[in-house]
Design a protein around this motif. Structure first.
Motif, PDB file in Angstrom:
ATOM      1  N   ASP A   1       0.736  -1.279  -0.151  1.00 14.34           N
ATOM      2  CA  ASP A   1      -0.278   0.292  -0.303  1.00 14.34           C
ATOM      3  C   ASP A   1       0.812   1.683  -0.032  1.00 14.34           C
ATOM      4  OD1 ASP A   1      -2.106   1.813   0.520  1.00 14.34           O
ATOM      5  OD2 ASP A   1      -2.299   1.452   2.421  1.00 14.34           O
ATOM      6  N   ALA A   2       1.466   1.430  -1.348  1.00 19.64           N
ATOM      7  CA  ALA A   2       2.256   2.434  -1.355  1.00 19.64           C
ATOM      8  C   ALA A   2       1.588   4.256  -1.306  1.00 19.64           C
ATOM      9  CB  ALA A   2       3.189   2.360  -2.395  1.00 19.64           C
ATOM     10  N   GLU A   3       0.534   4.176  -1.940  1.00 21.15           N
ATOM     11  CA  GLU A   3      -0.339   5.798  -2.066  1.00 21.15           C
ATOM     12  C   GLU A   3      -0.505   6.219  -0.445  1.00 21.15           C
ATOM     13  OE1 GLU A   3      -4.088   7.509  -4.709  1.00 21.15           O
ATOM     14  OE2 GLU A   3      -3.356   5.203  -4.669  1.00 21.15           O
ATOM     15  N   SER A   4      -0.325   7.173   0.569  1.00 20.83           N
ATOM     16  CA  SER A   4      -0.390   7.775   0.966  1.00 20.83           C
ATOM     17  C   SER A   4      -2.503   8.655   1.262  1.00 20.83           C
ATOM     18  CB  SER A   4       0.082   8.951   1.408  1.00 20.83           C
ATOM     19  OG  SER A   4       1.716   8.368   1.402  1.00 20.83           O
ATOM     20  N   ARG A   5      -3.034   8.560   1.747  1.00 23.37           N
ATOM     21  CA  ARG A   5      -3.969   8.389   1.725  1.00 23.37           C
ATOM     22  C   ARG A   5      -4.716   8.677   3.159  1.00 23.37           C
ATOM     23  NH1 ARG A   5      -4.279   3.127   0.888  1.00 23.37           N
ATOM     24  NH2 ARG A   5      -4.987   2.612   2.088  1.00 23.37           N
ATOM     25  N   ILE A   6      -6.179   9.895   3.096  1.00 22.56           N
ATOM     26  CA  ILE A   6      -6.826  10.621   4.213  1.00 22.56           C
ATOM     27  C   ILE A   6      -8.306  10.096   3.919  1.00 22.56           C
ATOM     28  CG2 ILE A   6      -6.727  11.608   6.050  1.00 22.56           C
ATOM     29  CD1 ILE A   6      -4.452  13.694   5.446  1.00 22.56           C
ATOM     30  N   THR A   7      -8.395   9.294   5.127  1.00 26.62           N
ATOM     31  CA  THR A   7     -10.356   9.076   4.468  1.00 26.62           C
ATOM     32  C   THR A   7     -10.714   9.282   6.117  1.00 26.62           C
ATOM     33  OG1 THR A   7      -9.416   6.959   3.700  1.00 26.62           O
ATOM     34  CG2 THR A   7     -12.050   7.400   4.835  1.00 26.62           C
ATOM     35  N   LEU A   8     -12.309  10.515   6.010  1.00 26.54           N
ATOM     36  CA  LEU A   8     -12.684  11.143   6.632  1.00 26.54           C
ATOM     37  C   LEU A   8     -14.057  10.434   6.831  1.00 26.54           C
ATOM     38  CD1 LEU A   8     -12.249  15.232   5.346  1.00 26.54           C
ATOM     39  CD2 LEU A   8     -10.934  13.486   7.674  1.00 26.54           C
TER      40      LEU A   8
ATOM     41  N   ILE B   1     -16.577   9.275   2.907  1.00 29.49           N
ATOM     42  CA  ILE B   1     -17.362   8.209   3.174  1.00 29.49           C
ATOM     43  C   ILE B   1     -18.639   8.790   4.418  1.00 29.49           C
ATOM     44  CG2 ILE B   1     -18.017   5.525   3.885  1.00 29.49           C
ATOM     45  CD1 ILE B   1     -14.925   5.241   4.425  1.00 29.49           C
ATOM     46  N   GLU B   2     -19.001   9.178   2.950  1.00 28.79           N
ATOM     47  CA  GLU B   2     -20.284   9.534   3.427  1.00 28.79           C
ATOM     48  C   GLU B   2     -21.088   9.186   5.402  1.00 28.79           C
ATOM     49  OE1 GLU B   2     -24.507  12.909   2.484  1.00 28.79           O
ATOM     50  OE2 GLU B   2     -23.384  11.286   0.935  1.00 28.79           O
ATOM     51  N   LYS B   3     -21.656   8.026   4.573  1.00 27.06           N
ATOM     52  CA  LYS B   3     -22.413   7.043   5.740  1.00 27.06           C
ATOM     53  C   LYS B   3     -21.765   5.824   5.731  1.00 27.06           C
ATOM     54  CE  LYS B   3     -26.631   6.791   2.821  1.00 27.06           C
ATOM     55  NZ  LYS B   3     -27.322   6.811   2.867  1.00 27.06           N
ATOM     56  N   PRO B   4     -21.925   4.934   6.895  1.00 28.10           N
ATOM     57  CA  PRO B   4     -20.974   3.726   7.688  1.00 28.10           C
ATOM     58  C   PRO B   4     -22.352   2.566   6.141  1.00 28.10           C
ATOM     59  CG  PRO B   4     -22.216   4.948   9.557  1.00 28.10           C
ATOM     60  CD  PRO B   4     -22.711   5.320   8.433  1.00 28.10           C
ATOM     61  N   ASP B   5     -20.798   2.124   5.676  1.00 26.99           N
ATOM     62  CA  ASP B   5     -21.096   1.473   4.056  1.00 26.99           C
ATOM     63  C   ASP B   5     -20.617   1.800   2.952  1.00 26.99           C
ATOM     64  OD1 ASP B   5     -21.376  -1.736   6.014  1.00 26.99           O
ATOM     65  OD2 ASP B   5     -23.855  -0.881   6.210  1.00 26.99           O
ATOM     66  N   SER B   6     -20.993   3.514   2.682  1.00 25.71           N
ATOM     67  CA  SER B   6     -20.830   3.886   1.749  1.00 25.71           C
ATOM     68  C   SER B   6     -19.500   3.696   1.104  1.00 25.71           C
ATOM     69  CB  SER B   6     -21.061   5.471   1.828  1.00 25.71           C
ATOM     70  OG  SER B   6     -22.547   5.319   2.056  1.00 25.71           O
ATOM     71  N   GLU B   7     -19.638   3.581  -0.545  1.00 23.68           N
ATOM     72  CA  GLU B   7     -18.495   3.980  -0.946  1.00 23.68           C
ATOM     73  C   GLU B   7     -17.446   5.445  -0.904  1.00 23.68           C
ATOM     74  OE1 GLU B   7     -16.178   1.799  -2.357  1.00 23.68           O
ATOM     75  OE2 GLU B   7     -18.403   0.307  -1.674  1.00 23.68           O
ATOM     76  N   PRO B   8     -16.438   5.146  -0.075  1.00 25.64           N
ATOM     77  CA  PRO B   8     -14.776   6.494  -0.233  1.00 25.64           C
ATOM     78  C   PRO B   8     -15.361   7.455  -1.434  1.00 25.64           C
ATOM     79  CG  PRO B   8     -13.627   4.749  -0.847  1.00 25.64           C
ATOM     80  CD  PRO B   8     -15.478   4.105  -0.315  1.00 25.64           C
ATOM     81  N   VAL B   9     -15.486   8.832  -1.696  1.00 29.83           N
ATOM     82  CA  VAL B   9     -15.509  10.196  -2.850  1.00 29.83           C
ATOM     83  C   VAL B   9     -13.510  10.708  -2.499  1.00 29.83           C
ATOM     84  CG1 VAL B   9     -16.022  11.514  -3.451  1.00 29.83           C
ATOM     85  CG2 VAL B   9     -17.917   9.292  -3.412  1.00 29.83           C
ATOM     86  N   GLN B  10     -12.970  10.676  -3.256  1.00 30.04           N
ATOM     87  CA  GLN B  10     -11.980  11.514  -3.499  1.00 30.04           C
ATOM     88  C   GLN B  10     -12.522  12.930  -3.421  1.00 30.04           C
ATOM     89  OE1 GLN B  10      -7.803  10.284  -4.576  1.00 30.04           O
ATOM     90  NE2 GLN B  10      -8.124  12.106  -5.742  1.00 30.04           N
ATOM     91  N   ILE B  11     -12.305  13.555  -2.830  1.00 29.75           N
ATOM     92  CA  ILE B  11     -12.961  15.335  -2.365  1.00 29.75           C
ATOM     93  C   ILE B  11     -10.800  16.293  -3.106  1.00 29.75           C
ATOM     94  CG2 ILE B  11     -15.009  14.575  -1.306  1.00 29.75           C
ATOM     95  CD1 ILE B  11     -13.301  15.948   1.421  1.00 29.75           C
ATOM     96  N   THR B  12     -10.226  15.626  -2.064  1.00 34.09           N
ATOM     97  CA  THR B  12      -9.030  16.869  -2.582  1.00 34.09           C
ATOM     98  C   THR B  12      -7.841  15.617  -3.240  1.00 34.09           C
ATOM     99  OG1 THR B  12      -7.554  15.958  -0.600  1.00 34.09           O
ATOM    100  CG2 THR B  12      -9.408  17.831  -0.976  1.00 34.09           C
ATOM    101  N   ASP B  13      -7.239  15.877  -3.950  1.00 35.62           N
ATOM    102  CA  ASP B  13      -5.952  14.976  -5.304  1.00 35.62           C
ATOM    103  C   ASP B  13      -4.602  15.613  -4.663  1.00 35.62           C
ATOM    104  OD1 ASP B  13      -5.609  17.469  -6.138  1.00 35.62           O
ATOM    105  OD2 ASP B  13      -6.289  17.133  -8.096  1.00 35.62           O
TER     106      ASP B  13
END
Length: 628
Positions: free
Chosen positions: A65-72, A218-230
């Motif tokens: 997993d080489a790609e850095s990310r932040i998940t809200l 992730i807007e709510k539990p079980d939703s797919e993540p959506v990228q909002i900044t690149d």
């Protein structure tokens, strides 16, 4: 029955008088609650940057997993907000060190180690983990931090309500991220809005949209993540890598306007202070350009993390400029109030201001027509700098453009004015008022027009102030034609004639009579060399303010009583000569004298001092004319 994991949970008391410091953090350091999300994202990006540097020597830390990310992750029903990263993570002892002791920083220690071993490679790391983190207690009544260090087979959990103690212990790997840190905020009732996608996405894009790590939502539990900044920042690229369209799109986002920028200034400063600036001059006037508070709209970033738009990165006379400054020289975790006093910020402000003014100067030289559009939009504001900025006064005066008595439909620079000045003319003459049409009709202008002497027509409120602070331009002082003696007798008229003084005993007697009758209302009555068409005009005494400045100060309540004006009389005017020739009718001459004074007031844009007496005197003069 308790598990071995639960048995190893330890309770600790915060060090360093945590109750007092937490109170300061929540109520003093930060001026709005939204900042907690900026701080947590900054810490998450910091952790990802740490891993990136560590992986230079130990690539295995990245695994697959080489790609850095932040998940809200948002959970409105349970009132929870989760901030998770796949960065370096923390061991149990690191967690106690970083989160259990306020004002210590794992990041600072890491930066020191990187600086010693790799020659300063860690200079791009963001923030100081362990300080800004505590801002989350502004919105959460409990915070859980679960972390697993990269390459480790153990995970730990830190938990606290922020009121004096915390617990830390191991956690099952199934409940921990594969690598990195997960922060779970159990939000207070009045902080439920932070589970709204619209609210969170807005805050992220405004304050953290350019951290060097992509952010997903992730807007709510079980939703797919959506990228909002690149994870990219336009201003970090070189100018050659950015298209005009990209600059325009970014300008519209940062300014909230839909026009195109008239001027783009993008540079990186290196040396004593390092920072990047991206500034735009709008193509049209911003709606708040004349806001009484005169606040700028430049944003301050520290290592690509938004800090504030209240840092006064430019002087107030450049408040129409939009954009940002990003620096690595300021600490991320200081308050907006403290940042205003920074000497580093003062140096940055000076550098950015100089570059913007230089760009405006180049525009004036290379594209004069485009510059005139700029001047029409922002000249009234830019002239405030002549009044306020002594260091750059000469530059700003050279940039100024004016309507003049000889060029009403176009603009003239001061350099052009001086070049075309009359031989022996030692002043830059100006006339201030509310509109060009009003100024063109001013009686005080008549003598200058008759002699072809150019006069600046100043219609902005600030004009009456900056001319006082601008002692000269290329050796010529600024002089209002509504103040003091005009001294025009030495200049010939357009036909080459030098007007002769009117030698009339009757006229001299009438002027003496008027001086006596009007002594309570005017400082003097004298023959004028500035009038050629009108009978009378008012001018201010040599000392003090000119006529327009007096009006501005009086309307603003800054001047209780104006100085008595001087009434100037045109000796060659038929009306004046006719009144002066009247004999043995002192009452008529007295009425005529006061009417001449009121006429001068009306020509000056004022009302007669006593409208009733004005009407009575006018009626008596009419009656005498009828009888005659």
């Amino acid at each position: 029955m308790t598990t071995s994991v639960e048995q190893n949970v330890e309770s600790h008391v915060f060090e360093a008088d945590v109750a007092r410091l937490l109170h300061m953090m929540v109520h003093s350091v930060y001026s709005d609650k939204d900042v907690f999300l900026r701080e947590l994202i900054s810490n998450a990006a910091d952790a990802c940057e740490k891993l990136r540097y560590e992986a230079i020597e130990t690539p295995a830390l990245l695994g697959s997993d080489a790609e850095s990310r932040i998940t809200l992750s948002l959970d409105e029903e349970n009132r929870r907000l989760v901030v998770e990263d796949n960065g370096i993570g923390m061991q149990r002892d690191e967690m106690i060190e970083a989160l259990g002791t306020i004002a210590r920083s794992g990041t600072r220690a890491f930066m020191d180690r990187i600086a010693a071993s790799k020659g300063g490679e860690g200079a791009q790391l963001i923030g100081q983990f362990g300080v800004g983190f505590y801002s989350c207690f502004m919105v959460a009544d409990r915070v859980d931090v679960v972390s697993r260090h990269a390459g480790s087979d153990q995970a730990s959990k830190w938990s606290s309500d922020g009121k004096g103690s915390y617990s830390v212990g191991p956690v099952d790997l199934a409940e921990a991220p594969e690598r990195g840190t997960r922060i779970v905020l159990h939000l207070m009732e009045d902080a439920k809005k932070y589970t709204s996608r619209w609210t969170v996405e807005r805050i992220v894009k405004e304050q953290s949209g350019h951290v060097p790590v992509a952010i997903r939502l992730i807007e709510k539990p079980d939703s797919e993540p959506v990228q909002i900044t690149d994870g990219t920042a336009l201003w970090t690229k070189s100018k050659s890598e950015v298209s005009k369209e990209e600059y325009t799109d970014f300008y519209r986002g940062v300014s909230g306007q839909y026009d195109e920028p008239a001027l783009t200034v993008h540079f990186r400063a290196e040396g004593r202070h390092e920072y990047t600036a991206l500034a735009f001059v709008p193509g049209t006037q911003p709606f708040d350009m004349f806001d009484p508070e005169r606040k700028g709209r430049m944003k301050l970033y520290v290592k690509r993390v938004y800090i504030t738009d209240d840092a006064e990165l430019m002087p107030r006379y450049l408040r129409f400029v939009r954009g940002l400054v990003d620096t690595a020289d300021l600490p991320l975790n200081v308050s907006r109030e403290m940042i205003q006093e920074s000497s580093i910020l003062a140096a940055i402000r000076k550098g950015v201001t100089n570059r913007v003014i230089t760009a405006i100067e180049k525009l004036a030289d290379s594209e004069p027509e485009t510059y005139l559009k700029f001047w029409e939009n922002f000249g009234a504001v830019l002239k405030e700098g002549v009044y306020e900025d002594y260091e750059r006064r000469t530059q700003l005066m050279a940039l100024a453009r004016f309507r003049t008595s000889t060029s009403v439909d176009g603009y003239r620079s001061l350099a052009e004015y001086v070049k075309d000045a009359k031989e022996g003319q030692n002043a830059v003459y100006y006339l201030a008022g509310s509109s060009v049409d009003q100024l063109k009709a001013s009686p005080q202008l008549e003598g200058f027009r008759a002699r072809g002497i150019e006069v600046l027509l100043l219609t902005d409120s600030v004009d009456s102030f900056w001319v006082v602070n601008a002692p000269e331009f290329e050796g010529k002082v600024f002089k209002s034609i509504t103040q003091g003696a005009a001294d025009l007798s030495r200049f010939p008229t357009a036909d080459g004639q030098i007007p002769q003084e009117q030698d009339s005993a009757g006229l001299a007697t009438f002027i003496g009579f008027a001086r006596e009758k009007l002594a309570a209302q005017v400082a003097d009555v004298r023959a004028s060399d500035r009038l050629t068409e009108s009978a009378v005009c008012l001018v201010a005494p040599e000392d003090g303010y000119d006529r327009q400045m007096e009006k501005i100060l009086q309307n603003a309540g800054r001047l209780q009583g104006a100085a008595k004006p001087i009434l100037e009389i045109n000796p060659a005017h038929p009306l004046v000569r006719a009144v002066a020739a009247v004999e043995n009718d002192a009452s008529y001459q007295e009425d005529a004298t006061f009417l001449l004074l009121d006429q001068a007031r009306i020509l000056d844009g004022d009302r007669p001092e006593d409208p009733r007496k004005f009407a009575e005197r006018l009626a008596r003069v009419f009656q005498r004319s009828v009888r005659s």
